[in-house]
Design a protein around this motif. Structure first.
Motif, PDB file in Angstrom:
ATOM      1  N   LYS A  27       0.813  -1.222   0.000  1.00 20.12           N
ATOM      2  CA  LYS A  27       0.000   0.000   0.000  1.00 20.12           C
ATOM      3  C   LYS A  27       0.844   1.268   0.000  1.00 20.12           C
ATOM      4  CE  LYS A  27      -0.768  -0.297   5.007  1.00 20.12           C
ATOM      5  NZ  LYS A  27      -1.792  -0.487   6.047  1.00 20.12           N
ATOM      6  N   VAL A  28       2.116   1.138   0.322  1.00 19.42           N
ATOM      7  CA  VAL A  28       3.029   2.284   0.232  1.00 19.42           C
ATOM      8  C   VAL A  28       3.042   2.830  -1.196  1.00 19.42           C
ATOM      9  CG1 VAL A  28       5.456   2.970   0.359  1.00 19.42           C
ATOM     10  CG2 VAL A  28       4.470   1.554   2.153  1.00 19.42           C
ATOM     11  N   GLY A  29       2.897   1.918  -2.175  1.00 21.53           N
ATOM     12  CA  GLY A  29       2.939   2.334  -3.581  1.00 21.53           C
ATOM     13  C   GLY A  29       1.827   3.302  -3.931  1.00 21.53           C
ATOM     14  N   ARG A  30       0.639   3.078  -3.394  1.00 20.15           N
ATOM     15  CA  ARG A  30      -0.501   3.968  -3.686  1.00 20.15           C
ATOM     16  C   ARG A  30      -0.264   5.350  -3.076  1.00 20.15           C
ATOM     17  NH1 ARG A  30      -5.444   3.660  -5.870  1.00 20.15           N
ATOM     18  NH2 ARG A  30      -7.270   4.600  -4.871  1.00 20.15           N
ATOM     19  N   LYS A  31       0.285   5.384  -1.873  1.00 20.83           N
ATOM     20  CA  LYS A  31       0.585   6.665  -1.228  1.00 20.83           C
ATOM     21  C   LYS A  31       1.679   7.408  -1.990  1.00 20.83           C
ATOM     22  CE  LYS A  31      -0.549   4.752   3.318  1.00 20.83           C
ATOM     23  NZ  LYS A  31      -0.020   4.311   4.615  1.00 20.83           N
ATOM     24  N   PHE A  32       2.740   6.665  -2.372  1.00 21.50           N
ATOM     25  CA  PHE A  32       3.853   7.300  -3.081  1.00 21.50           C
ATOM     26  C   PHE A  32       3.416   7.843  -4.435  1.00 21.50           C
ATOM     27  CE2 PHE A  32       7.054   6.863  -6.409  1.00 21.50           C
ATOM     28  CZ  PHE A  32       8.022   7.758  -5.954  1.00 21.50           C
ATOM     29  N   TYR A  81      -3.801   9.346   2.119  1.00 21.51           N
ATOM     30  CA  TYR A  81      -2.690   9.012   1.230  1.00 21.51           C
ATOM     31  C   TYR A  81      -1.638  10.102   1.065  1.00 21.51           C
ATOM     32  CZ  TYR A  81      -5.607   5.047  -0.070  1.00 21.51           C
ATOM     33  OH  TYR A  81      -6.349   3.902  -0.034  1.00 21.51           O
ATOM     34  N   SER A  82      -2.011  11.324   1.274  1.00 25.20           N
ATOM     35  CA  SER A  82      -1.091  12.435   1.018  1.00 25.20           C
ATOM     36  C   SER A  82       0.140  12.373   1.915  1.00 25.20           C
ATOM     37  CB  SER A  82      -1.826  13.767   1.232  1.00 25.20           C
ATOM     38  OG  SER A  82      -0.943  14.851   1.000  1.00 25.20           O
ATOM     39  N   ARG A  83       1.316  12.445   1.288  1.00 20.77           N
ATOM     40  CA  ARG A  83       2.579  12.500   2.001  1.00 20.77           C
ATOM     41  C   ARG A  83       3.460  13.573   1.356  1.00 20.77           C
ATOM     42  NH1 ARG A  83      -0.307   9.758   4.457  1.00 20.77           N
ATOM     43  NH2 ARG A  83       0.042   7.751   5.473  1.00 20.77           N
ATOM     44  N   ASP A  84       4.267  14.251   2.158  1.00 19.05           N
ATOM     45  CA  ASP A  84       5.182  15.262   1.633  1.00 19.05           C
ATOM     46  C   ASP A  84       6.457  14.565   1.178  1.00 19.05           C
ATOM     47  OD1 ASP A  84       6.685  17.435   0.978  1.00 19.05           O
ATOM     48  OD2 ASP A  84       6.708  18.344   2.975  1.00 19.05           O
ATOM     49  N   LEU A  85       6.667  14.478  -0.139  1.00 16.25           N
ATOM     50  CA  LEU A  85       7.843  13.810  -0.701  1.00 16.25           C
ATOM     51  C   LEU A  85       9.016  14.756  -0.908  1.00 16.25           C
ATOM     52  CD1 LEU A  85       6.118  11.514  -3.371  1.00 16.25           C
ATOM     53  CD2 LEU A  85       6.629  11.017  -0.974  1.00 16.25           C
ATOM     54  N   ASN A  86       8.818  16.032  -0.563  1.00 14.59           N
ATOM     55  CA  ASN A  86       9.886  17.038  -0.668  1.00 14.59           C
ATOM     56  C   ASN A  86      10.397  17.177  -2.109  1.00 14.59           C
ATOM     57  OD1 ASN A  86      11.427  18.996   0.643  1.00 14.59           O
ATOM     58  ND2 ASN A  86      13.181  17.629   0.921  1.00 14.59           N
ATOM     59  N   GLU A  87       9.477  17.064  -3.061  1.00  9.58           N
ATOM     60  CA  GLU A  87       9.849  17.137  -4.474  1.00  9.58           C
ATOM     61  C   GLU A  87      10.261  18.540  -4.917  1.00  9.58           C
ATOM     62  OE1 GLU A  87       9.873  14.814  -7.290  1.00  9.58           O
ATOM     63  OE2 GLU A  87      10.321  13.646  -5.507  1.00  9.58           O
ATOM     64  N   ASN A  88       9.855  19.549  -4.165  1.00 13.86           N
ATOM     65  CA  ASN A  88      10.112  20.934  -4.596  1.00 13.86           C
ATOM     66  C   ASN A  88      11.225  21.591  -3.790  1.00 13.86           C
ATOM     67  OD1 ASN A  88       8.777  21.070  -2.167  1.00 13.86           O
ATOM     68  ND2 ASN A  88       7.508  22.822  -2.732  1.00 13.86           N
ATOM     69  N   GLN A  89      12.164  20.795  -3.303  1.00 16.79           N
ATOM     70  CA  GLN A  89      13.193  21.330  -2.413  1.00 16.79           C
ATOM     71  C   GLN A  89      13.994  22.461  -3.063  1.00 16.79           C
ATOM     72  OE1 GLN A  89      16.033  18.422  -1.074  1.00 16.79           O
ATOM     73  NE2 GLN A  89      16.813  19.722   0.567  1.00 16.79           N
ATOM     74  N   LYS A  90      14.462  22.265  -4.302  1.00 10.28           N
ATOM     75  CA  LYS A  90      15.262  23.290  -4.978  1.00 10.28           C
ATOM     76  C   LYS A  90      14.436  24.541  -5.241  1.00 10.28           C
ATOM     77  CE  LYS A  90      18.419  20.066  -7.258  1.00 10.28           C
ATOM     78  NZ  LYS A  90      18.934  19.560  -8.577  1.00 10.28           N
ATOM     79  N   GLU A  91      13.224  24.348  -5.767  1.00  5.42           N
ATOM     80  CA  GLU A  91      12.354  25.491  -6.056  1.00  5.42           C
ATOM     81  C   GLU A  91      11.971  26.235  -4.781  1.00  5.42           C
ATOM     82  OE1 GLU A  91      11.921  22.450  -7.042  1.00  5.42           O
ATOM     83  OE2 GLU A  91      11.860  22.407  -9.237  1.00  5.42           O
ATOM     84  N   ARG A  92      11.746  25.453  -3.708  1.00  2.00           N
ATOM     85  CA  ARG A  92      11.378  26.059  -2.426  1.00  2.00           C
ATOM     86  C   ARG A  92      12.507  26.937  -1.883  1.00  2.00           C
ATOM     87  NH1 ARG A  92      10.508  21.603   0.179  1.00  2.00           N
ATOM     88  NH2 ARG A  92      12.352  21.609   1.501  1.00  2.00           N
ATOM     89  N   LYS A  93      13.730  26.437  -1.994  1.00  2.00           N
ATOM     90  CA  LYS A  93      14.885  27.203  -1.513  1.00  2.00           C
ATOM     91  C   LYS A  93      15.057  28.484  -2.322  1.00  2.00           C
ATOM     92  CE  LYS A  93      18.573  27.720   1.051  1.00  2.00           C
ATOM     93  NZ  LYS A  93      18.459  27.984   2.497  1.00  2.00           N
ATOM     94  N   LEU A  94      14.828  28.379  -3.644  1.00  2.00           N
ATOM     95  CA  LEU A  94      14.930  29.562  -4.492  1.00  2.00           C
ATOM     96  C   LEU A  94      13.896  30.613  -4.091  1.00  2.00           C
ATOM     97  CD1 LEU A  94      16.202  30.924  -6.990  1.00  2.00           C
ATOM     98  CD2 LEU A  94      14.481  29.767  -8.389  1.00  2.00           C
TER      99      LEU A  94
END
Length: 393
Positions: free
Chosen positions: A334-339, A371-384
């Motif tokens: 079920k981790v796959g559905r969340k990811f 299901y929502s999890r923070d995957l930190n996908e926007n780390q570079k954009e966030r820092k900018l």
């Protein structure tokens, strides 16, 4: 006989129909309630009550017992032919194990809305699981199951209304049973580690790359890319793969004891077409080409199963694959559905409608809650962005 009246309730937003009996002493019994903007319907309902025999309304008596009311409700569930028998069996189990034990009254007329809030609701959120538990598994039902139990409780109250039994009509108030509003305060600080755990994206890619068996690699790829439920994933058939258009059709599922259920999925929106990546499509085609005797399921037509494996075997498999890849793993498939859903949402490529269709949801509430999890996908954009909020020189 009795006197029927209609009055505005104390809350100022409902019309209440009640009867004053000719008993000694007289008793005031609420028969029904309607929103403030439906007075005409309330008056029409009152006329129906006037024409109904007092004994049929149970006015002036204790009325039906909780035990008998729940038994009648269970019979209604079991007679529903539109659902799979195992779904009806699940609902009956919810009633017997998570509703009936937590309604602390003998008669339906004795059970009040305040009892539901103060006693039943907290008890549902801490209700104990039944059956055999896996090692380390929590003994308390999940929030998701608790929500299903609460919705079933609401249906029980509606069943009571349709059966014309006497009970506290405030139990029908839609604001009374809001799954998001009521959370047992004793659980606010509790976090189930298996429910919250999410592996980093690097470990998911490593798990897939380190798996050599073509079938297992295809299973992992579809799971993490498409976010299927396990019972959907294991029921995918050759006939569900459209290589020309690069899509997968979610059409079937596995039920109890991994029995194949032709054309049956969890909800109406669960039947859906999913676009596949080129890599995953190639993996599926490769596995389809080398599988000599795929398991055939017979229904309205013959279906060739893509992955001939049970749910229990699949749960053991992912632990084995993670161990071979030297990766810590929790939460099974079920981790796959969340990811997958969290990754798609974070990257904001899909529209809301496309997102709901891809994961088989009728709304975004389910995703946000479970299901929502923070995957930190926007780390570079966030820092900018943060670096540009202010200027100090």
């Amino acid at each position: 006989g009795c006197i029927m009246k209609i009055r505005m309730g104390k809350n100022g937003n409902t019309w209440k129909i009640y009867a004053i009996t000719d008993d000694v002493p007289a008793k005031k019994v609420t028969l029904d309630s309607y929103p403030f903007n439906r007075k005409k319907q309330a008056k029409a309902a009152m006329e129906v009550f006037k024409a109904t025999n007092k004994d049929e309304l149970d006015i002036g008596t204790k009325g039906i017992t909780i035990k008998k009311a729940l038994k009648d409700f269970i019979e209604t569930i079991e007679s529903n032919k539109k659902r799979q028998p195992e779904t009806n069996e699940l609902y009956v189990g919810y009633v017997n194990n998570h509703i009936a034990p937590h309604i602390k009254a003998e008669y339906l007329t004795e059970y009040k809305a305040s009892d539901f809030i103060k006693t039943t609701l907290p008890a549902i959120y801490t209700s104990q699981k039944t059956g055999n538990l896996r090692p380390g598994e929590s003994t308390i039902i999940s929030d998701k199951v608790a929500g299903e139990v609460i919705r079933l409780t609401k249906r029980f109250f509606k069943h009571c209304k349709f059966s014309k039994w006497q009970f506290d009509r405030d139990l029908l108030d839609p604001d009374l049973i809001d799954n998001d509003q009521y959370v047992d305060p004793t659980l606010e600080d509790y976090i189930n580690p298996d429910e919250e755990w999410m592996p980093p994206k690097e470990d998911i890619n490593k798990l897939i790359v380190k798996t050599d068996n073509i079938r297992d690699k295809a299973l992992l790829a579809v799971n993490f890319e498409c976010g299927l439920r396990l019972n959907e994933l294991l029921a995918v058939c050759y006939e569900n793969i459209d290589a020309e258009n690069g899509t997968l059709f979610v059409q079937h599922s596995l039920g109890k004891d991994s029995k194949f259920r032709e054309g049956f999925v969890k909800t109406k929106t669960s039947k859906r077409y999913l676009e596949l990546s080129d890599d995953t499509l190639r993996l599926l085609q490769a596995w389809m080409d080398i599988q000599i005797n795929p398991k055939v399921e017979k229904g309205n037509k013959q279906w060739r199963r893509l992955f001939n494996i049970t749910k229990n075997s699949a749960r053991k498999l992912i632990k084995k694959l993670a161990k071979n890849a030297e990766i810590e793993w929790r939460g099974g498939w079920k981790v796959g559905r969340k990811f997958s859903s969290s990754f798609a949402r974070d990257n904001k490529i899909l529209t809301d409608e496309q997102f709901k269709r891809r994961y088989g949801w009728s709304n975004l509430k389910t995703f946000s809650r479970f299901y929502s999890r923070d995957l930190n996908e926007n780390q570079k954009e966030r820092k900018l962005l943060i670096n540009n909020i202010i200027k100090t020189e």
